[in-house]
Design a protein around this motif. Structure first.
Motif, PDB file in Angstrom:
ATOM      1  N   ARG A 153       0.837  -1.205   0.000  1.00 19.02           N
ATOM      2  CA  ARG A 153       0.000   0.000   0.000  1.00 19.02           C
ATOM      3  C   ARG A 153       0.876   1.262   0.000  1.00 19.02           C
ATOM      4  O   ARG A 153       0.600   2.207  -0.740  1.00 19.02           O
ATOM      5  CB  ARG A 153      -0.908   0.011   1.227  1.00 19.02           C
ATOM      6  CG  ARG A 153      -1.860   1.222   1.253  1.00 19.02           C
ATOM      7  CD  ARG A 153      -2.637   1.317   2.542  1.00 19.02           C
ATOM      8  NE  ARG A 153      -1.768   1.580   3.670  1.00 19.02           N
ATOM      9  CZ  ARG A 153      -1.558   0.730   4.676  1.00 19.02           C
ATOM     10  NH1 ARG A 153      -2.178  -0.421   4.699  1.00 19.02           N
ATOM     11  NH2 ARG A 153      -0.740   1.041   5.664  1.00 19.02           N
ATOM     12  N   GLU A 154       1.919   1.258   0.803  1.00 21.34           N
ATOM     13  CA  GLU A 154       2.804   2.416   0.907  1.00 21.34           C
ATOM     14  C   GLU A 154       3.537   2.695  -0.409  1.00 21.34           C
ATOM     15  O   GLU A 154       3.965   3.824  -0.658  1.00 21.34           O
ATOM     16  CB  GLU A 154       3.827   2.200   2.024  1.00 21.34           C
ATOM     17  CG  GLU A 154       3.232   2.150   3.423  1.00 21.34           C
ATOM     18  CD  GLU A 154       2.529   3.454   3.788  1.00 21.34           C
ATOM     19  OE1 GLU A 154       3.065   4.537   3.440  1.00 21.34           O
ATOM     20  OE2 GLU A 154       1.445   3.400   4.406  1.00 21.34           O
ATOM     21  N   ALA A 155       3.690   1.680  -1.239  1.00 17.65           N
ATOM     22  CA  ALA A 155       4.455   1.834  -2.481  1.00 17.65           C
ATOM     23  C   ALA A 155       3.608   2.301  -3.662  1.00 17.65           C
ATOM     24  O   ALA A 155       4.145   2.518  -4.752  1.00 17.65           O
ATOM     25  CB  ALA A 155       5.135   0.508  -2.837  1.00 17.65           C
ATOM     26  N   MET A 156       2.329   2.455  -3.470  1.00 18.31           N
ATOM     27  CA  MET A 156       1.468   2.871  -4.574  1.00 18.31           C
ATOM     28  C   MET A 156       1.933   4.210  -5.150  1.00 18.31           C
ATOM     29  O   MET A 156       2.286   5.121  -4.409  1.00 18.31           O
ATOM     30  CB  MET A 156       0.013   2.963  -4.105  1.00 18.31           C
ATOM     31  CG  MET A 156      -0.613   1.603  -3.844  1.00 18.31           C
ATOM     32  SD  MET A 156      -2.289   1.710  -3.157  1.00 18.31           S
ATOM     33  CE  MET A 156      -3.144   2.520  -4.503  1.00 18.31           C
ATOM     34  N   GLY A 157       1.962   4.294  -6.464  1.00 15.16           N
ATOM     35  CA  GLY A 157       2.424   5.503  -7.136  1.00 15.16           C
ATOM     36  C   GLY A 157       3.870   5.422  -7.577  1.00 15.16           C
ATOM     37  O   GLY A 157       4.328   6.248  -8.375  1.00 15.16           O
ATOM     38  N   ASN A 158       4.600   4.429  -7.087  1.00 18.43           N
ATOM     39  CA  ASN A 158       6.003   4.225  -7.453  1.00 18.43           C
ATOM     40  C   ASN A 158       6.104   2.845  -8.101  1.00 18.43           C
ATOM     41  O   ASN A 158       6.052   1.829  -7.411  1.00 18.43           O
ATOM     42  CB  ASN A 158       6.888   4.312  -6.208  1.00 18.43           C
ATOM     43  CG  ASN A 158       8.367   4.167  -6.527  1.00 18.43           C
ATOM     44  OD1 ASN A 158       8.762   3.393  -7.385  1.00 18.43           O
ATOM     45  ND2 ASN A 158       9.185   4.926  -5.814  1.00 18.43           N
ATOM     46  N   VAL A 159       6.233   2.808  -9.414  1.00 15.30           N
ATOM     47  CA  VAL A 159       6.193   1.535 -10.145  1.00 15.30           C
ATOM     48  C   VAL A 159       7.258   0.562  -9.660  1.00 15.30           C
ATOM     49  O   VAL A 159       6.974  -0.624  -9.426  1.00 15.30           O
ATOM     50  CB  VAL A 159       6.345   1.762 -11.666  1.00 15.30           C
ATOM     51  CG1 VAL A 159       6.499   0.429 -12.398  1.00 15.30           C
ATOM     52  CG2 VAL A 159       5.145   2.513 -12.206  1.00 15.30           C
ATOM     53  N   THR A 160       8.477   1.040  -9.484  1.00 16.87           N
ATOM     54  CA  THR A 160       9.567   0.155  -9.056  1.00 16.87           C
ATOM     55  C   THR A 160       9.303  -0.425  -7.670  1.00 16.87           C
ATOM     56  O   THR A 160       9.418  -1.635  -7.452  1.00 16.87           O
ATOM     57  CB  THR A 160      10.907   0.911  -9.053  1.00 16.87           C
ATOM     58  OG1 THR A 160      11.168   1.411 -10.367  1.00 16.87           O
ATOM     59  CG2 THR A 160      12.045  -0.007  -8.625  1.00 16.87           C
ATOM     60  N   ALA A 161       8.942   0.434  -6.734  1.00 13.78           N
ATOM     61  CA  ALA A 161       8.692  -0.016  -5.362  1.00 13.78           C
ATOM     62  C   ALA A 161       7.441  -0.898  -5.302  1.00 13.78           C
ATOM     63  O   ALA A 161       7.400  -1.884  -4.563  1.00 13.78           O
ATOM     64  CB  ALA A 161       8.545   1.178  -4.426  1.00 13.78           C
ATOM     65  N   PHE A 162       6.425  -0.522  -6.085  1.00 13.88           N
ATOM     66  CA  PHE A 162       5.202  -1.312  -6.057  1.00 13.88           C
ATOM     67  C   PHE A 162       5.453  -2.713  -6.616  1.00 13.88           C
ATOM     68  O   PHE A 162       4.948  -3.700  -6.075  1.00 13.88           O
ATOM     69  CB  PHE A 162       4.087  -0.633  -6.849  1.00 13.88           C
ATOM     70  CG  PHE A 162       2.741  -1.274  -6.638  1.00 13.88           C
ATOM     71  CD1 PHE A 162       1.932  -0.881  -5.588  1.00 13.88           C
ATOM     72  CD2 PHE A 162       2.293  -2.295  -7.474  1.00 13.88           C
ATOM     73  CE1 PHE A 162       0.698  -1.488  -5.368  1.00 13.88           C
ATOM     74  CE2 PHE A 162       1.074  -2.907  -7.266  1.00 13.88           C
ATOM     75  CZ  PHE A 162       0.266  -2.496  -6.206  1.00 13.88           C
TER      76      PHE A 162
END
Length: 246
Positions: free
Chosen positions: A144-153
């Protein structure tokens, strides 16, 4: 007596020398002559033992290494290792690359992944421990925290599915997960280029977690099946956009 006529056969292929060496060493591993941890003789000794040249010995050793049966380190003699699921899966890498190059191959791999992960979701709903659920929830929160960041997501998406694969405590499942994650990384990246794909994936992960934590195998199966179908749809949509299809 009727004479049996066979169809024309292709010529019998002569085996390469190194393949015979591989077979003989593998038999020694199976019958216990060679055990995990045993150091193999030096190349010159193997050459004398099998009465072959250096190139044949080296080809045989490299083949055994690819099979996961020995380990070769620079400057050291090869030693026997315990076969692992990772070695088997890694051997399939080249074949899968060719499959993914064709649309029908990619779809076949997606279906295979669905069968694998749906079964994992059902199993988790029945057998996950409290510790397993805590690990799955932590992976969900990170996703959930990584939403908006393709690499992290993408990384946290893979981690969520890895935690799920670890629940049966079976190395085959974790090896399959690792292989599938690697094989489908391009598909993952492509699907996440579509607007809203990360939000949809997170919501699906949340539904999977709720079903598993509620001990509802049927709901877990439906949630996982729906998730993977949705991911597949995003992928093919994203791929169409990349190629200019409408």
């Amino acid at each position: 007596m009727t004479k049996l006529l066979l169809p024309q056969q292709s010529p019998v292929r002569r085996r390469k020398i190194y393949e015979e060496i591989v077979d003989r060493l593998e038999v020694m591993m199976l019958d216990g002559t060679l055990s995990p941890g045993d150091v193999l003789p030096a190349e010159r000794e193997l050459m004398e033992s099998f009465q072959v040249g250096r190139s044949s010995i080296r080809e045989a050793l490299f083949a055994l290494q690819r099979m996961g049966l020995i380990s070769i380190r620079n400057g050291e003699r090869a030693y026997v290792t315990k076969p692992s699921a990772d070695a088997v899966v890694n051997e399939l890498g080249g074949v899968v690359k060719h499959l993914l190059a064709r649309p029908e191959g990619a779809r076949d791999l997606q279906r295979a992944r669905a069968m694998h992960e749906v079964s994992l979701a059902r199993y988790a709903a029945r057998h996950a421990t409290e510790e397993d659920l805590q690990a799955l929830k932590a992976a969900l929160d990170a996703n959930r925290e990584a939403m908006g960041n393709v690499t992290a997501f993408t990384r946290t998406d893979v981690q969520f599915h890895l935690v799920l694969a670890k629940i049966p405590n079976n190395s085959i499942f974790t090896s399959l997960h690792s292989a599938l994650a690697a094989w489908l990384s391009e598909q993952r990246t492509t699907s996440l280029q579509v607007a809203g794909a990360d939000e949809a994936a997170y919501e699906a992960h949340e539904a999977i977690y709720r079903a598993i934590s509620s001990r509802d195998p049927d709901a877990a199966e439906r949630a996982m099946q729906g998730h993977l179908e949705e991911v597949g749809a995003y992928y093919w949509h994203g791929r169409g956009k990349e190629s200019g299809d409408k």
